[in-house]
Design a protein around this motif. Structure first.
Motif, PDB file in Angstrom:
ATOM      1  N   ALA A 119       1.151  -1.328  -0.397  1.00 49.25           N
ATOM      2  CA  ALA A 119       0.178   0.077   0.165  1.00 49.25           C
ATOM      3  C   ALA A 119       1.113   1.220  -0.228  1.00 49.25           C
ATOM      4  N   LEU A 120       0.425   2.188  -0.798  1.00 44.57           N
ATOM      5  CA  LEU A 120       1.121   3.520  -0.802  1.00 44.57           C
ATOM      6  C   LEU A 120       0.470   4.232   0.128  1.00 44.57           C
ATOM      7  N   LEU A 121       0.917   4.653   1.623  1.00 39.67           N
ATOM      8  CA  LEU A 121       0.361   5.469   2.684  1.00 39.67           C
ATOM      9  C   LEU A 121       1.325   6.946   2.453  1.00 39.67           C
ATOM     10  N   GLY A 122       1.684   7.519   1.359  1.00 40.75           N
ATOM     11  CA  GLY A 122       2.069   8.964   0.863  1.00 40.75           C
ATOM     12  C   GLY A 122       3.510   9.191   0.307  1.00 40.75           C
ATOM     13  N   ILE A 123       3.551  10.084  -0.197  1.00 37.52           N
ATOM     14  CA  ILE A 123       5.013  11.053  -0.358  1.00 37.52           C
ATOM     15  C   ILE A 123       5.428  11.761  -0.012  1.00 37.52           C
ATOM     16  N   ASP A 124       6.322  12.743   0.079  1.00 37.99           N
ATOM     17  CA  ASP A 124       6.653  13.114   0.981  1.00 37.99           C
ATOM     18  C   ASP A 124       7.879  13.821  -0.023  1.00 37.99           C
ATOM     19  N   ALA A 125       7.557  14.926   0.177  1.00 37.81           N
ATOM     20  CA  ALA A 125       8.264  16.423  -0.747  1.00 37.81           C
ATOM     21  C   ALA A 125       9.909  16.432   0.103  1.00 37.81           C
ATOM     22  N   GLY A 126      11.298  16.692   0.119  1.00 39.34           N
ATOM     23  CA  GLY A 126      12.244  16.831   0.629  1.00 39.34           C
ATOM     24  C   GLY A 126      13.295  17.505  -0.032  1.00 39.34           C
ATOM     25  N   VAL A 127      14.733  18.652   0.899  1.00 36.43           N
ATOM     26  CA  VAL A 127      15.519  18.759  -0.003  1.00 36.43           C
ATOM     27  C   VAL A 127      15.924  18.113  -1.702  1.00 36.43           C
ATOM     28  N   ASP A 128      16.133  17.319  -1.416  1.00 36.87           N
ATOM     29  CA  ASP A 128      16.851  16.277  -1.279  1.00 36.87           C
ATOM     30  C   ASP A 128      15.957  15.356  -2.251  1.00 36.87           C
ATOM     31  N   GLY A 129      15.369  15.326  -2.283  1.00 35.77           N
ATOM     32  CA  GLY A 129      14.066  14.478  -3.039  1.00 35.77           C
ATOM     33  C   GLY A 129      12.690  14.109  -2.384  1.00 35.77           C
ATOM     34  N   HIS A 130      12.327  12.963  -3.129  1.00 32.01           N
ATOM     35  CA  HIS A 130      11.012  12.413  -2.891  1.00 32.01           C
ATOM     36  C   HIS A 130      11.185  11.479  -1.324  1.00 32.01           C
ATOM     37  N   THR A 131      10.351  11.223  -1.323  1.00 33.69           N
ATOM     38  CA  THR A 131      10.281  10.079   0.223  1.00 33.69           C
ATOM     39  C   THR A 131       8.922   9.361   0.362  1.00 33.69           C
ATOM     40  N   VAL A 132       9.054   8.355  -0.183  1.00 37.48           N
ATOM     41  CA  VAL A 132       7.870   7.404  -0.482  1.00 37.48           C
ATOM     42  C   VAL A 132       7.902   6.255   0.604  1.00 37.48           C
ATOM     43  N   ARG A 133       6.587   5.974   0.785  1.00 36.17           N
ATOM     44  CA  ARG A 133       6.317   5.782   2.391  1.00 36.17           C
ATOM     45  C   ARG A 133       4.910   3.991   1.654  1.00 36.17           C
ATOM     46  N   CYS A 166      14.485   9.545  -3.532  1.00 35.35           N
ATOM     47  CA  CYS A 166      15.528   9.505  -2.964  1.00 35.35           C
ATOM     48  C   CYS A 166      15.142   8.257  -1.833  1.00 35.35           C
ATOM     49  N   SER A 167      14.541   8.376  -1.424  1.00 41.36           N
ATOM     50  CA  SER A 167      14.583   6.864  -0.333  1.00 41.36           C
ATOM     51  C   SER A 167      13.530   6.553  -0.554  1.00 41.36           C
ATOM     52  N   ILE A 168      12.764   4.936  -0.064  1.00 43.74           N
ATOM     53  CA  ILE A 168      11.828   4.551   0.039  1.00 43.74           C
ATOM     54  C   ILE A 168      11.841   3.750   1.962  1.00 43.74           C
ATOM     55  N   GLU A 169      10.548   3.977   2.686  1.00 47.57           N
ATOM     56  CA  GLU A 169      10.500   3.531   3.712  1.00 47.57           C
ATOM     57  C   GLU A 169       9.506   2.800   4.160  1.00 47.57           C
ATOM     58  N   VAL A 170       9.173   2.162   5.213  1.00 45.00           N
ATOM     59  CA  VAL A 170       8.503   1.085   4.645  1.00 45.00           C
ATOM     60  C   VAL A 170       7.875   1.106   6.161  1.00 45.00           C
ATOM     61  N   VAL A 171       6.429   1.481   6.759  1.00 45.73           N
ATOM     62  CA  VAL A 171       5.685   1.696   7.641  1.00 45.73           C
ATOM     63  C   VAL A 171       5.680   0.612   8.456  1.00 45.73           C
ATOM     64  N   ALA A 172       5.838   0.432   9.482  1.00 43.79           N
ATOM     65  CA  ALA A 172       5.310  -0.954  10.073  1.00 43.79           C
ATOM     66  C   ALA A 172       3.370  -1.161   9.933  1.00 43.79           C
ATOM     67  N   ALA A 173       2.666  -2.142   9.338  1.00 48.28           N
ATOM     68  CA  ALA A 173       1.203  -2.083  10.127  1.00 48.28           C
ATOM     69  C   ALA A 173       0.868  -1.575  11.078  1.00 48.28           C
ATOM     70  N   ALA A 174      -0.330  -1.373  11.590  1.00 41.76           N
ATOM     71  CA  ALA A 174      -1.141  -0.855  12.445  1.00 41.76           C
ATOM     72  C   ALA A 174      -1.743  -2.225  13.842  1.00 41.76           C
ATOM     73  N   GLY A 175      -1.412  -2.145  14.644  1.00 47.55           N
ATOM     74  CA  GLY A 175      -1.430  -3.398  15.213  1.00 47.55           C
ATOM     75  C   GLY A 175       0.036  -3.586  15.397  1.00 47.55           C
ATOM     76  N   ASP A 176       0.436  -4.100  14.886  1.00 47.52           N
ATOM     77  CA  ASP A 176       1.827  -4.825  15.069  1.00 47.52           C
ATOM     78  C   ASP A 176       3.287  -4.422  15.352  1.00 47.52           C
ATOM     79  N   PRO A 177       2.862  -3.818  16.679  1.00 47.92           N
ATOM     80  CA  PRO A 177       4.472  -3.032  17.218  1.00 47.92           C
ATOM     81  C   PRO A 177       5.564  -4.292  16.958  1.00 47.92           C
ATOM     82  N   ASP A 178       5.624  -5.117  16.961  1.00 49.21           N
ATOM     83  CA  ASP A 178       6.811  -6.324  16.411  1.00 49.21           C
ATOM     84  C   ASP A 178       7.288  -6.465  15.623  1.00 49.21           C
ATOM     85  N   ARG A 179       6.624  -5.776  14.638  1.00 51.78           N
ATOM     86  CA  ARG A 179       7.274  -5.604  12.932  1.00 51.78           C
ATOM     87  C   ARG A 179       8.266  -4.409  12.955  1.00 51.78           C
ATOM     88  N   GLU A 180       9.521  -4.574  12.400  1.00 51.09           N
ATOM     89  CA  GLU A 180      10.562  -3.731  12.958  1.00 51.09           C
ATOM     90  C   GLU A 180      10.268  -2.743  11.229  1.00 51.09           C
TER      91      GLU A 180
END
Length: 299
Positions: A119-133, A166-180
């Motif tokens: 799932a694509l949660l969002g895209i944040d624009a930064g100085v060095d490029g965009h970060t995809v979550r 410039c970067s990709i972040e994988v966000v833990a699913a809600a209710g999944d605290p053990d997921r790194e």
């Protein structure tokens, strides 16, 4: 989305020729360096002049096309070769979010064949490029090979569609605290070293339930078809560390011919009754041709 149409042999050869054009240009620039720094500088200046010339022409063409025939601009954007040139010159008709979403749609069949999704949660624009979550779901969420799957399939598709990421972040699913959360640094290394994809059209010849070994970029890969889907894994049993040559499918379970361990090919190669996992090798349709991410580090 309609299934892609496979090009004929001439089309495949033409795609392969232009896909490697950048490598050939770099080789010529490196050869020019043998004539000294001045020769290299002149060669690089020549490439810049030609690139700028074509860029100016593309800009005028896209201005005319967008006004006269917007649907033609969409057709240009759907062609990998044309789209790559438009991206180089900053002329792509679609914004980064649209392109990232389309890239994820392209890899969903592969992830879905392994019981996963993204799932694509969002895209944040930064100085060095965009970060995809992103957020991995299904089998991809809990499988230890998720990082490999993301790096070799999702990240490659996003990088090709949106080089300004410039970067990709994988966000833990809600209710999944053990997921790194997978560190972004580990996933964006291929932004500097793109994945090598090898056309393997012969995979389409596998029949339902058939298992075969293929040599791809010097590595042996075990490929099987279950139903309409094709699955590929490195040729190594994680339980006994031997080759899987001679393995057969029992339903969706691949049985090691040496130790008898079973692995669910549909769910990311998960071990049946154990914690071991096969190592997946992404297989995607690229430019209408079945292609495999060349396995790294295996001889």
């Amino acid at each position: 989305m309609a299934p892609p149409t496979l090009p004929g042999p001439d089309g495949i050869q033409d795609d392969a020729q232009w896909r490697t054009a950048g490598d050939r240009i770099q080789t010529l620039l490196d050869a020019a360096a043998s004539g000294g720094a001045a020769a290299r500088e002149r060669a690089e200046q020549l490439v810049r002049e030609v690139t700028d010339l074509y860029g100016a022409a593309f800009e005028r063409m896209m201005d005319a096309v967008t006004v006269a025939s917007p649907e033609l601009a969409d057709r240009f954007a759907a062609d990998d070769l044309i789209a790559s040139l438009l991206l180089v010159h900053g002329l792509h008709p679609h914004g980064v979010e649209h392109r990232v979403a389309q890239a994820l749609d392209g890899v969903r069949p592969y992830l879905g064949s392994h019981g996963g999704d993204v799932a694509l949660l969002g895209i944040d624009a930064g100085v060095d490029g965009h970060t995809v979550r992103l957020q991995l779901r299904g089998s991809c969420k809990s499988c230890p090979s998720s990082a490999v799957t993301l790096e070799l399939a999702i990240e490659d598709a996003v990088r090709a569609a949106a080089p300004e990421v410039c970067s990709i972040e994988v966000v833990a699913a809600a209710g999944d605290p053990d997921r790194e959360v997978i560190p972004a640094e580990a996933l964006t290394s291929r932004l500097r070293q793109p994945t090598a994809w090898q056309p393997v059209p012969e995979l389409a010849e596998l029949s339902d339930g058939e298992v075969g070994g293929f040599l791809v970029a010097g590595a042996t890969v075990l490929v099987c078809r279950f139903g309409a889907n094709i699955y590929a894994y490195r040729d190594r049993c994680p339980s006994c560390t031997t080759t899987l040559a001679g393995a057969r499918l029992a339903g969706a379970v691949l049985k090691c011919p040496v130790c008898g361990a079973g692995f669910d090919v549909v769910h990311a190669g998960a071990g049946v009754g154990g914690d071991a996992y096969l190592e997946p090798v992404p297989v995607l349709v690229r430019d209408g041709v079945l292609s495999m991410a060349a396995p790294q580090g295996v001889a």
